[in-house]
Design an enzyme around this catalytic site. Structure first.
Site, short mmCIF file in Angstrom:
data_model
loop_
_atom_site.label_atom_id
_atom_site.label_comp_id
_atom_site.label_asym_id
_atom_site.label_seq_id
_atom_site.Cartn_x
_atom_site.Cartn_y
_atom_site.Cartn_z
N ASN A 7 0.45 -1.53 0.22
CA ASN A 7 -0.33 0.50 0.12
C ASN A 7 1.28 1.81 -0.11
O ASN A 7 2.06 1.39 1.10
CB ASN A 7 -0.51 -0.49 1.62
CG ASN A 7 -1.62 1.17 1.56
OD1 ASN A 7 -1.38 1.88 0.87
ND2 ASN A 7 -3.09 0.91 1.19
N ASP A 9 -0.20 4.28 -0.07
CA ASP A 9 -0.67 6.01 0.29
C ASP A 9 0.45 7.12 0.69
O ASP A 9 0.16 7.61 0.52
CB ASP A 9 -1.67 5.36 1.09
CG ASP A 9 -3.02 4.67 0.56
OD1 ASP A 9 -2.94 4.76 -0.71
OD2 ASP A 9 -4.04 4.65 1.15
N HIS A 10 0.69 5.93 1.64
CA HIS A 10 1.82 6.65 3.32
C HIS A 10 3.11 7.67 2.15
O HIS A 10 3.07 8.71 2.59
CB HIS A 10 2.38 6.15 3.79
CG HIS A 10 1.84 5.54 5.15
ND1 HIS A 10 0.10 6.18 5.37
CD2 HIS A 10 1.73 5.25 6.27
CE1 HIS A 10 -0.25 5.52 6.47
NE2 HIS A 10 0.86 4.90 7.42
N HIS A 43 -5.71 3.65 -1.79
CA HIS A 43 -7.63 3.93 -1.10
C HIS A 43 -7.63 5.70 -1.98
O HIS A 43 -6.30 6.46 -1.62
CB HIS A 43 -7.24 3.49 0.29
CG HIS A 43 -8.36 4.16 1.02
ND1 HIS A 43 -8.51 4.28 2.41
CD2 HIS A 43 -9.94 4.35 0.33
CE1 HIS A 43 -9.52 4.49 1.85
NE2 HIS A 43 -10.58 4.50 1.32
N ARG A 45 -9.76 8.10 -1.48
CA ARG A 45 -10.60 8.63 -0.43
C ARG A 45 -11.35 9.59 -1.11
O ARG A 45 -10.66 9.98 -1.89
CB ARG A 45 -9.89 8.99 0.67
CG ARG A 45 -8.41 8.22 1.83
CD ARG A 45 -8.37 8.60 3.06
NE ARG A 45 -9.63 8.73 3.80
CZ ARG A 45 -10.01 7.57 4.98
NH1 ARG A 45 -8.91 6.72 4.85
NH2 ARG A 45 -10.79 7.53 6.27
N ARG A 49 -7.80 12.83 0.54
CA ARG A 49 -6.08 13.21 1.30
C ARG A 49 -4.80 12.66 1.53
O ARG A 49 -3.64 13.77 1.60
CB ARG A 49 -6.35 12.84 2.63
CG ARG A 49 -6.47 11.61 3.42
CD ARG A 49 -6.07 11.34 4.42
NE ARG A 49 -7.72 11.73 5.23
CZ ARG A 49 -8.28 10.47 6.49
NH1 ARG A 49 -7.17 10.26 6.92
NH2 ARG A 49 -9.74 11.14 6.79
N HIS A 50 -5.00 11.91 0.08
CA HIS A 50 -3.18 11.54 -0.11
C HIS A 50 -3.13 11.00 -1.67
O HIS A 50 -3.25 12.11 -2.41
CB HIS A 50 -2.65 10.36 0.63
CG HIS A 50 -3.65 9.50 1.17
ND1 HIS A 50 -4.42 8.83 0.47
CD2 HIS A 50 -4.14 8.55 2.33
CE1 HIS A 50 -5.28 7.85 0.83
NE2 HIS A 50 -4.82 7.55 2.03
N GLU A 70 -8.52 0.38 -3.18
CA GLU A 70 -9.07 0.32 -2.02
C GLU A 70 -10.36 1.54 -1.93
O GLU A 70 -9.85 2.33 -2.26
CB GLU A 70 -8.94 0.56 -0.63
CG GLU A 70 -7.55 -0.41 -0.17
CD GLU A 70 -6.76 -0.48 1.04
OE1 GLU A 70 -6.99 1.02 2.41
OE2 GLU A 70 -5.96 -1.05 0.81
N THR A 100 -6.73 6.69 9.84
CA THR A 100 -7.17 5.28 8.27
C THR A 100 -8.01 4.45 8.46
O THR A 100 -8.78 4.48 9.78
CB THR A 100 -4.85 4.18 8.75
OG1 THR A 100 -5.72 3.35 7.25
CG2 THR A 100 -5.57 3.37 10.24
N THR A 101 -7.76 3.56 7.74
CA THR A 101 -9.22 3.05 7.59
C THR A 101 -9.41 2.04 9.25
O THR A 101 -8.40 1.51 9.86
CB THR A 101 -9.39 1.18 6.92
OG1 THR A 101 -8.49 1.91 5.67
CG2 THR A 101 -9.97 1.14 6.87
N GLU A 151 -11.28 -9.59 2.60
CA GLU A 151 -9.71 -9.19 3.49
C GLU A 151 -9.80 -9.00 5.17
O GLU A 151 -11.08 -7.85 5.69
CB GLU A 151 -8.87 -7.98 2.58
CG GLU A 151 -7.53 -7.35 3.76
CD GLU A 151 -6.88 -6.20 2.86
OE1 GLU A 151 -7.70 -6.41 2.25
OE2 GLU A 151 -5.97 -5.65 3.35
N HIS A 191 -4.15 -4.91 7.80
CA HIS A 191 -3.85 -3.99 8.74
C HIS A 191 -2.62 -3.77 9.85
O HIS A 191 -3.45 -4.90 10.53
CB HIS A 191 -5.51 -3.57 9.14
CG HIS A 191 -5.29 -2.30 10.21
ND1 HIS A 191 -5.52 -0.93 10.00
CD2 HIS A 191 -5.36 -1.79 11.99
CE1 HIS A 191 -5.57 0.26 10.86
NE2 HIS A 191 -5.28 -0.51 12.01
N1 PXP Z 1 -5.38 -2.99 4.36
C1 PXP Z 1 -6.84 -2.63 3.83
C2 PXP Z 1 -8.07 -3.03 3.59
C3 PXP Z 1 -6.16 -1.40 4.66
O1 PXP Z 1 -7.40 -0.01 4.48
C4 PXP Z 1 -5.57 -0.59 5.03
C5 PXP Z 1 -4.53 0.53 5.81
O2 PXP Z 1 -5.22 1.28 4.37
C6 PXP Z 1 -4.11 -1.51 4.73
C7 PXP Z 1 -4.58 -3.43 4.77
C8 PXP Z 1 -3.09 -1.57 5.08
O3 PXP Z 1 -2.44 -1.44 6.52
P1 PXP Z 1 -1.01 -0.43 7.51
O4 PXP Z 1 -1.18 0.78 7.05
O5 PXP Z 1 -1.97 -0.58 8.70
O6 PXP Z 1 -0.46 -1.76 6.86
#
Ligand code: PXP
Length: 256
Positions: A7, A9-10, A43, A45, A49-50, A70, A100-101, A151, A191
Site C-alpha cells: 500500500n 498511500d503513505h 485508497h 478516499r 487526502r493522499h 481500496e 486510517t481505515t 480481507e 492492517h
Molecule cells: N488493508 C486495508 C483494507 C487498509 O485500509 C489498509 C490501510 O490503508 C491496509 C490494508 C494497510 O494497513 P497498514 O498501513 O496498517 O499496513
C-alpha cells in the site's frame, strides 16, 4: 504462494504534507514492483487526502502487477473505479475523522447497497474483496453479497499487547480463514502488519494475500522501497514454507 500487496498511500501523504510534487507514489509503486511486490494497493478516499485521481490514473497505466483499489461505496468513487478498472476493488468503511481505515466494513448492515456495487464491479471484470472483521456473520454476509474474497482485519492481532490476547486474535483469524474458504471466498489479511508481527499470521494456512502499507513505507525510508519489499516478501515466504514443511511432516508421520 502468498501475495504481497504494497500500500503506497503513505508516500502520497508525505507529498501532501507540503502540497508538493514529491515523493511520487507512482515511483514508489514501480520500486515496490522491482522489489517483488505482487500487487500495489491504494485508497482513493473521498477527501483525496493522499492519493488523488491523477495518481490513480497513472498507477493504472504504469503498474504491471495486480492493482488493488481500496474504496468506499460512494457513487462517485464507484464510477471512478469502473472507469479505471483495477484488478481488484476492496470495499472499506471510510470516515473523515479517522487516521486510517479503522475496523472492517459492516457488510451485514449495508448488504443491499454493497451487493449492488459488487455486481457492477464484477460486470466490469473487476475482482471484489470486502475488508471485514474476522467474524462469522460478516464473512457470511460477504458471501451473500457475492464477493470473490474477504480481507480480514488483522488490527486486533496487531494491536494486542498481551500474549493471551494475541493468541486469541490469531485463533480468531485462523477460524475466519477456514470459514471464508468453506464459503468459496479467498482469504486476505491486512492492517497493522509489520516485520515483527507478520510471521505468526503468515503461518496460518489458507491466507492468499496480505496488504501492508505503514510498516513497509516506514522501512523504505531507511533501506529503500525495493529492499523493504524484498525483506517483507522473504518473511512471508519463510513463514508459509514453514507451514508447508509442518504439513509434510504430519503427513509423513500419519503414513508411518
Ligand atoms: N488493508 C486495508 C483494507 C487498509 O485500509 C489498509 C490501510 O490503508 C491496509 C490494508 C494497510 O494497513 P497498514 O498501513 O496498517 O499496513
Amino acid at each position: 504462494m502468498i501475495r504481497l500487496g504494497v500500500n503506497i498511500d503513505h508516500v502520497a501523504t508525505v507529498r501532501q504534507a507540503r502540497r508538493a510534487d514529491e515523493p511520487n507514489p507512482v515511483w514508489a509503486a514501480v520500486e515496490a514492483e522491482l522489489g517483488g511486490a505482487d500487487g500495489i494497493t491504494f485508497h482513493l478516499r473521498e477527501d483525496r487526502r493522499h492519493v488523488n485521481d491523477r495518481d490513480a490514473e497513472s498507477l493504472r497505466r504504469v503498474v504491471s502487477a495486480r492493482l488493488n483499489m481500496e474504496m468506499s461505496i460512494a457513487p462517485g468513487i464507484v464510477r471512478i473505479a469502473r472507469r479505471l478498472r483495477p484488478t481488484q476493488c476492496t470495499l472499506v468503511p471510510e470516515r473523515r475523522a479517522e487516521l486510517t481505515t479503522e475496523g472492517g466494513l459492516d457488510v451485514r448492515r449495508f448488504q443491499r447497497r454493497i451487493a449492488a456495487v459488487v455486481r457492477a464491479l464484477q460486470r466490469d471484470g473487476i475482482e471484489t474483496s470486502a475488508f471485514i472483521e474476522p467474524r462469522k456473520d460478516q464473512i457470511a454476509a460477504a458471501a451473500d453479497c457475492g464477493f470473490d474474497a474477504v480481507e480480514l482485519w488483522t488490527g486486533r492481532y496487531a494491536h494486542s499487547r498481551r500474549p493471551r490476547q494475541r493468541e486469541a486474535a490469531l485463533t480468531e483469524l485462523e477460524i475466519a480463514v477456514v470459514e471464508a474458504g468453506s464459503l468459496g471466498l479467498h482469504a486476505y489479511g491486512g492492517h497493522g502488519l509489520t516485520y515483527r508481527n507478520i510471521t505468526p499470521v503468515a503461518s496460518i494456512v489458507g491466507f492468499r494475500e496480505f496488504n501492508i502499507g505503514h510498516s513497509i513505507v516506514s522501512r523504505a525510508m531507511f533501506v529503500g522501497m525495493r529492499e523493504a519489499v524484498r525483506e517483507m516478501k522473504r518473511l512471508i515466504e519463510l513463514a508459509s514454507r514453514r507451514h508447508v514443511a509442518l504439513i509434510e511432516n504430519e503427513q509423513l508421520s500419519d503414513a508411518r
